[in-house]
Write an enzyme that holds these catalytic residues in place. Structure first.
Site, PDB file in Angstrom:
ATOM      1  N   CYS A  80      37.836  53.235  21.068  1.00 13.64           N
ATOM      2  CA  CYS A  80      37.548  52.491  22.297  1.00 13.64           C
ATOM      3  C   CYS A  80      37.661  53.446  23.479  1.00 13.64           C
ATOM      4  O   CYS A  80      38.515  54.323  23.507  1.00 13.64           O
ATOM      5  CB  CYS A  80      38.544  51.347  22.452  1.00 13.64           C
ATOM      6  SG  CYS A  80      38.160  50.289  23.849  1.00 13.64           S
ATOM      7  N   ASN A 170      38.682  42.896  27.249  1.00 10.47           N
ATOM      8  CA  ASN A 170      38.634  43.725  28.461  1.00 10.47           C
ATOM      9  C   ASN A 170      37.447  44.681  28.476  1.00 10.47           C
ATOM     10  O   ASN A 170      37.363  45.570  29.319  1.00 10.47           O
ATOM     11  CB  ASN A 170      39.949  44.512  28.629  1.00 10.47           C
ATOM     12  CG  ASN A 170      40.209  45.467  27.467  1.00 10.47           C
ATOM     13  OD1 ASN A 170      39.469  45.488  26.488  1.00 10.47           O
ATOM     14  ND2 ASN A 170      41.263  46.247  27.565  1.00 10.47           N
ATOM     15  N   PHE A 172      33.654  45.838  29.300  1.00 14.48           N
ATOM     16  CA  PHE A 172      32.812  45.463  30.446  1.00 14.48           C
ATOM     17  C   PHE A 172      31.707  46.480  30.675  1.00 14.48           C
ATOM     18  O   PHE A 172      31.761  47.611  30.191  1.00 14.48           O
ATOM     19  CB  PHE A 172      33.660  45.330  31.724  1.00 14.48           C
ATOM     20  CG  PHE A 172      34.328  46.619  32.156  1.00 14.48           C
ATOM     21  CD1 PHE A 172      33.618  47.634  32.803  1.00 14.48           C
ATOM     22  CD2 PHE A 172      35.679  46.828  31.916  1.00 14.48           C
ATOM     23  CE1 PHE A 172      34.219  48.816  33.194  1.00 14.48           C
ATOM     24  CE2 PHE A 172      36.301  48.022  32.305  1.00 14.48           C
ATOM     25  CZ  PHE A 172      35.565  49.017  32.947  1.00 14.48           C
ATOM     26  N   ILE A 173      30.709  46.038  31.437  1.00 16.11           N
ATOM     27  CA  ILE A 173      29.688  46.926  32.016  1.00 16.11           C
ATOM     28  C   ILE A 173      29.718  46.679  33.517  1.00 16.11           C
ATOM     29  O   ILE A 173      29.677  45.520  33.955  1.00 16.11           O
ATOM     30  CB  ILE A 173      28.276  46.618  31.475  1.00 16.11           C
ATOM     31  CG1 ILE A 173      28.209  46.803  29.960  1.00 16.11           C
ATOM     32  CG2 ILE A 173      27.225  47.496  32.174  1.00 16.11           C
ATOM     33  CD1 ILE A 173      26.922  46.295  29.330  1.00 16.11           C
ATOM     34  N   HIS A 188      32.804  50.085  29.172  1.00 18.74           N
ATOM     35  CA  HIS A 188      34.022  50.197  28.356  1.00 18.74           C
ATOM     36  C   HIS A 188      33.821  49.404  27.067  1.00 18.74           C
ATOM     37  O   HIS A 188      33.602  48.203  27.104  1.00 18.74           O
ATOM     38  CB  HIS A 188      35.195  49.604  29.156  1.00 18.74           C
ATOM     39  CG  HIS A 188      36.462  49.444  28.378  1.00 18.74           C
ATOM     40  ND1 HIS A 188      37.355  48.421  28.621  1.00 18.74           N
ATOM     41  CD2 HIS A 188      37.004  50.174  27.365  1.00 18.74           C
ATOM     42  CE1 HIS A 188      38.390  48.534  27.799  1.00 18.74           C
ATOM     43  NE2 HIS A 188      38.198  49.594  27.025  1.00 18.74           N
ATOM     44  N   SER A 314      41.003  46.856  37.467  1.00 16.51           N
ATOM     45  CA  SER A 314      40.604  45.534  36.962  1.00 16.51           C
ATOM     46  C   SER A 314      39.215  45.180  37.496  1.00 16.51           C
ATOM     47  O   SER A 314      38.599  45.955  38.229  1.00 16.51           O
ATOM     48  CB  SER A 314      41.604  44.487  37.436  1.00 16.51           C
ATOM     49  OG  SER A 314      41.506  44.360  38.846  1.00 16.51           O
ATOM     50  N   MET A 315      38.728  43.984  37.150  1.00 18.77           N
ATOM     51  CA  MET A 315      37.364  43.596  37.533  1.00 18.77           C
ATOM     52  C   MET A 315      37.204  43.301  39.029  1.00 18.77           C
ATOM     53  O   MET A 315      36.100  42.987  39.478  1.00 18.77           O
ATOM     54  CB  MET A 315      36.880  42.411  36.694  1.00 18.77           C
ATOM     55  CG  MET A 315      37.634  41.113  36.890  1.00 18.77           C
ATOM     56  SD  MET A 315      37.175  39.832  35.705  1.00 18.77           S
ATOM     57  CE  MET A 315      35.538  39.381  36.260  1.00 18.77           C
ATOM     58  N   HIS A 336      44.767  55.191  30.760  1.00 16.90           N
ATOM     59  CA  HIS A 336      43.385  54.770  30.451  1.00 16.90           C
ATOM     60  C   HIS A 336      42.922  53.642  31.352  1.00 16.90           C
ATOM     61  O   HIS A 336      41.796  53.169  31.229  1.00 16.90           O
ATOM     62  CB  HIS A 336      43.265  54.374  28.987  1.00 16.90           C
ATOM     63  CG  HIS A 336      43.704  52.965  28.651  1.00 16.90           C
ATOM     64  ND1 HIS A 336      44.902  52.444  29.055  1.00 16.90           N
ATOM     65  CD2 HIS A 336      43.082  51.981  27.925  1.00 16.90           C
ATOM     66  CE1 HIS A 336      45.011  51.201  28.597  1.00 16.90           C
ATOM     67  NE2 HIS A 336      43.923  50.891  27.918  1.00 16.90           N
TER      68      HIS A 336
END
Length: 407
Positions: A80, A170, A172-173, A188, A314-315, A336
């Site tokens: 990952c 968790n 995401f693009i 990710h 975070s988002m 990370h």
């Protein structure tokens, strides 16, 4: 003056933690101390500022070992990691509304997951893999055939059908803007179902061996595989393939996301990959303090001198493109990401929809109950995380997302 703190209990190797100014809860500390009692740790364990409780091994830890590896420390999302590409687009070239672009990315990249009944397809995988996915699978196919010969159960995993897919949790693009208004794509994800199955299999095998050999562990998830055994060779081979799958998976998604941008924006642009194959759940053979060791990075990134890396927030927060400073005391590693301060269940219980909407204001993303477990409040403040590791990496670019696709 050092930037880390040291814990050192009798009968254990030291633990050096880059956690000044960020939370390091008691459960995670206890888990790190369990790891520090293992007899094959080389020198010490390095703890990154995004540290939080994991399964068996703490997320945000760097574990150098000689003569053995701990499969649960590597985890099940093998390989990952992150990928980022800087485009020649400027923020002013993006439309006022990014809804159509998010929709197009979501069409081009399967994401999320759905429970499958017999004969039904998981929405997060391909019904029929498109040509670009088949082409990318060709580089992985021979290695997978060899794995299946040794481990027949892998044949029926979601392998090719999940190449170029995002997953959930968790992963995401994101479309981001940097400090100079340049547009970036950052994503990710990992090795999906097939990596999970490989990781789970070897964790179970290691646990069975501990029982067979009457080895008592402080935590059964610290079951290990000794170097020199057939199982060790099989594990290293399988993990290496899963890491290649994860890298290829990110490359396919990046190409598809850039194509979605071209289709919607109708503006010619180029994209240059700035930091790729930036795994953060993996094992690597490295030399530290004069010895060849296995380095397990569980929620940690390699930060050798001059090496580029990605540390996402975070988002609703900033993310950072960084350059490693090659700090040997961290085994040339950094965090990370921001690291969780709430479990998924706790976030859903404690954070209201209004709070989530406020935290993600200005970001084109999902704003529903099912994504609250990923809300910004569930994570440590990324600025404090970066401050705690100022001797591990230097910041090259600061990114702020304007669009986020979650699984």
């Amino acid at each position: 003056m050092s930037n880390y703190e040291v814990m050192h209990n009798k009968g254990q190797v030291p633990v050096k933690s880059w956690t000044k100014g960020v939370s390091f809860d008691e459960n995670a500390r206890a888990q790190v101390n369990n790891m520090a009692s293992m007899p094959f740790i080389h020198k010490w364990i390095a703890v990154m500022p995004d540290v939080h409780l994991g399964k068996g091994a703490t997320i945000g830890s760097v574990i150098p070992t000689i003569g053995a590896v701990i499969p649960a420390a590597v985890g099940v999302d093998l390989g990952c990691g992150m990928m980022a590409a800087k485009t020649t687009l400027n923020a002013s070239q993006l439309p006022d509304s990014l809804t159509a672009l998010r929709s197009e990315i979501e069409k081009k990249v399967p994401h999320g997951s759905s429970p499958t009944m017999r004969g039904m397809r998981d929405k997060g995988s391909w019904a029929n893999a498109p040509e670009d996915v088949l082409g990318a699978w060709a580089s992985l196919s021979d290695g997978f055939t060899k794995l299946v010969e040794k481990h027949p159960f892998l044949k029926n995993t979601n392998n090719m059908k999940q190449l170029g897919t995002l997953g959930s949790g968790n992963h995401f693009i994101e479309i981001c803007i940097d400090e100079n208004n340049a547009v970036w794509v950052m994503l990710h994800s990992g090795s999906r179902g097939v990596g999970n199955r490989i990781g789970t299999h070897f964790i179970e095998q290691a646990k069975k061996d501990m029982e067979r050999w009457f080895i008592n562990l402080p935590d059964k998830d610290l079951a290990y595989i000794p170097e020199g055994s057939d199982k060790f060779r099989d594990y290293v081979e399988a993990v290496a393939w899963a890491q290649d799958f994860a890298k290829t998976n990110r490359e396919v998604m990046m190409a598809r996301t850039l194509q979605a941008m071209r289709d919607i924006l109708k503006v010619p642009f180029e994209a240059h990959v700035e930091a790729v194959n930036c795994h953060h759940n993996y094992i690597s053979r490295e030399n530290h303090y004069g010895q060849n060791v296995w380095v397990t990075r569980k929620g940690a990134v390699s930060a050798k001198k001059g090496e580029m890396g990605i540390i996402p927030g975070s988002m609703g927060a900033k993310s950072f493109i960084v350059r490693g400073l090659g700090n040997e005391e961290s085994f040339c590693s950094c965090s990370h990401g921001a690291g969780r301060v709430m479990s998924r269940a706790e976030a859903k219980r404690r954070v209201s929809m209004d709070e989530h909407l406020l935290a993600t204001a200005g970001v084109e993303c999902r704003k529903d109950e099912d994504v609250i477990d990923e809300t910004p409040a569930a994570y440590k403040p990324i600025e404090k995380v970066m401050s705690a590791q100022s001797d591990l990496v230097e910041i090259v670019h600061t990114l702020k997302q304007v669009l986020c696709v979650k699984g």
